[in-house]
Write an enzyme that holds these catalytic residues in place. Structure first.
Site, short mmCIF file in Angstrom:
data_model
loop_
_atom_site.label_atom_id
_atom_site.label_comp_id
_atom_site.label_asym_id
_atom_site.label_seq_id
_atom_site.Cartn_x
_atom_site.Cartn_y
_atom_site.Cartn_z
N VAL A 12 1.18 -1.12 0.09
CA VAL A 12 0.20 0.29 0.00
C VAL A 12 0.48 1.22 0.05
CG1 VAL A 12 -1.52 1.72 0.97
CG2 VAL A 12 -1.99 -1.27 1.43
N GLU A 156 -4.39 -6.09 -5.28
CA GLU A 156 -3.05 -6.19 -5.37
C GLU A 156 -3.30 -6.89 -7.38
OE1 GLU A 156 -0.91 -8.53 -3.27
OE2 GLU A 156 -1.51 -8.04 -1.46
N ASN A 209 -14.85 -5.16 2.25
CA ASN A 209 -13.86 -6.15 2.28
C ASN A 209 -15.24 -7.65 2.41
OD1 ASN A 209 -11.81 -5.30 0.91
ND2 ASN A 209 -10.16 -5.90 2.62
N GLY A 258 -7.90 -15.98 -0.96
CA GLY A 258 -6.81 -15.58 -0.07
C GLY A 258 -5.62 -14.25 -0.14
N CYS A 261 -5.54 -9.31 2.72
CA CYS A 261 -6.68 -8.28 2.95
C CYS A 261 -7.76 -9.70 3.19
CB CYS A 261 -7.95 -7.22 2.16
SG CYS A 261 -6.09 -6.75 1.81
N LYS A 321 -3.86 -15.39 -6.41
CA LYS A 321 -4.24 -14.86 -7.58
C LYS A 321 -3.45 -14.22 -8.70
CE LYS A 321 -5.04 -10.27 -6.89
NZ LYS A 321 -6.01 -8.50 -6.90
N ARG A 328 0.54 -14.72 0.82
CA ARG A 328 -0.20 -14.56 1.46
C ARG A 328 -1.41 -15.51 1.56
NH1 ARG A 328 1.08 -8.65 3.59
NH2 ARG A 328 0.92 -8.13 0.99
C1 UDX Z 1 -8.73 -6.57 -2.05
C2 UDX Z 1 -10.15 -6.06 -2.42
O1 UDX Z 1 -10.50 -6.26 -3.70
C3 UDX Z 1 -9.32 -4.38 -2.55
O2 UDX Z 1 -10.17 -3.47 -2.82
C4 UDX Z 1 -8.57 -4.36 -0.40
O3 UDX Z 1 -8.18 -3.03 -0.46
C5 UDX Z 1 -7.66 -5.59 -0.70
O4 UDX Z 1 -8.31 -6.63 -0.77
P1 UDX Z 1 -6.96 -8.35 -2.81
O5 UDX Z 1 -6.46 -9.19 -1.58
O6 UDX Z 1 -5.89 -7.53 -3.71
O7 UDX Z 1 -7.40 -6.92 -2.72
O8 UDX Z 1 -7.47 -8.64 -4.73
P2 UDX Z 1 -8.66 -9.43 -4.77
O9 UDX Z 1 -8.60 -8.80 -6.37
O10 UDX Z 1 -9.89 -8.46 -4.34
O11 UDX Z 1 -8.91 -10.37 -5.11
C6 UDX Z 1 -8.65 -11.15 -3.51
C7 UDX Z 1 -9.43 -13.28 -3.85
O12 UDX Z 1 -10.70 -13.44 -4.11
C8 UDX Z 1 -8.61 -13.05 -4.48
O13 UDX Z 1 -7.09 -14.80 -3.53
C9 UDX Z 1 -8.78 -13.89 -5.64
O14 UDX Z 1 -9.04 -15.23 -6.38
C10 UDX Z 1 -10.18 -14.29 -5.06
N1 UDX Z 1 -11.48 -13.77 -6.46
C11 UDX Z 1 -11.74 -12.78 -6.37
C12 UDX Z 1 -12.30 -14.79 -6.28
O15 UDX Z 1 -12.40 -16.18 -5.83
N2 UDX Z 1 -13.72 -14.97 -7.30
C13 UDX Z 1 -13.84 -13.61 -8.05
O16 UDX Z 1 -15.25 -13.30 -8.62
C14 UDX Z 1 -12.60 -12.63 -7.54
#
Ligand code: UDX
Length: 438
Positions: A12, A156, A209, A258, A261, A321, A328
């Site tokens: 961040v 991310e 979140n 995962g 966050c 992802k 993490r």
């Molecule tokens: C998240 C929030 O989106 C963001 O707004 C906040 O500030 C931080 O946490 P991030 O964790 O970086 O961001 O990634 P994100 O794209 O949100 O995906 C989070 C997880 O959900 C990943 O493991 C992703 O694979 C999973 N995911 C996402 C799903 O399994 N299905 C989906 O439809 C979307």
């Protein structure tokens, strides 16, 4: 042009520093990790984030972005100080605020002029007041300051775009003038700016979140029901998404969420609720479903192989992802440990997370690309949906595997196409196969 200090140069803080500098401000970014600061001065990034290296280098060259380990240097000309330090999960899921405390105490002891201190780290509701108390207690002599909550909504892999194109900026403070000053910093982003109180701003972050995580666990539960009833969850999500109240995003069923966050924030919010006498029933279900989803996917493979003993399992993607090197809470760790503990051999490939994955899983065999990964394995499991996995040469993949078994943990592929190629294919919620659950 304003003078900004950023404390904490992680996912961040580094994005925040570089982006505020790119908007024309003068930014001094501080971290206590000397090696990290030295590397950044040389243009070496501590994390994989698309576009970050370019924007950091451009702003260092322009003289708008500097890195330091000295609070004196960071605060010297600062008008605003963003606290962007980590708030990892502590005992019982409670957010560990030791780094926020360290930052607040050091700011208080170092500051020699009025400051607006902005909490950007995800912090439990009420932390803004707590930070104010810490600063008052640690100032050698009273100097004006204000605390503003400005939660981050960065994903991310798309952090720079998310910073520059936010859906909204949320600000919380008891000091309206301070909130308005921070709002001015965000005007170039041309997005709605909401000003509320500290606790509400902190709660908006957690609730956002938690809702996104809920959406994911919801569609993953729908996937399990689709498997039982013979429907295709990808089509179900498409049909649902046309409803403006639901929307098409964040309805991708798979191996579960995962990252640094969702797991941490949902757990922290549930903890806050519990200790304040409110039962977080839905949040607990969201966490339970997510944990179970990983096992649900692994058991698809276990049912086919019957035993992992001496079997080689290849993981396509290791990070939590795509487009990140962050391991993490990655599902790959749960899968790898499950296979390893049962005598299986785990091999992995990821475009960015290999070094981080190897550090966490010393037993992991590594591969330099999906084709080397597939050679001689008994099965492949898709963990992170990187673009480069979407159009692989599956004839080559199939012919190099010991057994053509493919567990598609992210529903990247079309089941019929993969089965016509000769794979024993399993997706997540993809309808019946030969009259029974996929
Ligand atoms: C998240 C929030 O989106 C963001 O707004 C906040 O500030 C931080 O946490 P991030 O964790 O970086 O961001 O990634 P994100 O794209 O949100 O995906 C989070 C997880 O959900 C990943 O493991 C992703 O694979 C999973 N995911 C996402 C799903 O399994 N299905 C989906 O439809 C979307």
């Amino acid at each position: 042009m304003r003078n900004i200090a950023v404390i904490g140069v992680g996912y961040v803080g580094l994005t925040t520093s570089a982006c505020f500098a790119d908007l024309g401000n003068r930014v001094v970014a501080l971290d206590i990790n000397e090696e990290r600061i030295e590397n950044l001065r040389k243009g070496i990034m501590p994390i994989y984030e698309p576009g970050l290296k370019e924007i950091v280098e451009r702003n260092i060259q322009a003289g708008r972005l500097n890195f330091t380990t000295s609070y004196e240097e960071a605060l010297r000309d600062a008008e605003f100080v963003f606290i962007c330090v980590g708030t990892p999960s502590g005992v019982d899921g409670e957010a560990d605020l030791r780094y926020v405390r360290m930052a607040a105490e050091t700011i208080a002891k170092t500051m020699d002029h009025p400051l607006i201190i902005i909490n950007k780290s995800t912090v439990p509701v009420g932390t803004g007041d707590w930070v104010s108390d810490i600063i008052k207690e640690n100032q050698p002599k009273p100097i004006d300051f204000a605390v503003v909550s400005c939660p981050e909504f960065l994903r991310e892999g798309t952090a720079i775009s998310d910073f520059m194109n936010p859906d909204r900026t949320v600000l919380g403070s008891t000091n309206r003038a301070a909130a308005d000053a921070v709002a001015q910093l965000h005007l170039p982003l041309r997005a709605p700016i909401m000003v509320t109180d500290l606790r509400t701003a902190e709660m908006i972050k957690y609730a956002s979140n938690a809702f996104l995580a809920t959406k994911i666990s919801f569609i993953n539960e729908m996937a399990r029901i689709c498997e039982a009833l013979g429907a295709d969850v990808k089509e179900v999500a498409t049909g649902m998404g046309y409803d403006q109240r639901i929307g098409p995003r964040f309805l991708e069923a798979g191996i579960g969420y995962g990252g640094s966050c969702f797991p941490k924030d949902v757990q922290a919010l549930a903890h806050m609720a519990n200790i304040h006498g409110s039962n977080p029933q839905l949040l607990q279900a969201v966490m339970d479903i997510n944990h179970g989803q990983r096992l649900h996917v692994i058991r698809k493979l276990e049912e086919i192989l019957e035993s992992f003993e001496q079997k080689i399992v290849g993981l396509l993607g290791l990070a939590f992802k795509q487009n990140t090197d962050d391991m993490r809470e990655s599902p790959s760790i749960t899968v790898a440990e499950y296979v390893h503990e049962r005598g299986g051999i785990v091999r992995g490939y990821d475009p960015a997370a290999m070094a981080n994955a190897k550090a966490i899983m010393p037993y992991l065999q590594t591969a330099k690309d999906p084709y080397e990964l597939a050679t001689g394995v008994d099965a492949l499991i898709v963990i992170a949906p990187w673009n480069e996995f979407k159009q692989l040469d599956f004839v080559r993949i199939r012919d190099s595997m010991r057994q053509p078994i493919l567990i598609d943990g992210r529903n990247l592929y079309d089941p019929d196409t993969m089965r016509q190629l000769g794979f024993t294919y399993r997706g997540v919620g993809r309808g019946y196969h030969n009259g029974k659950a996929d």
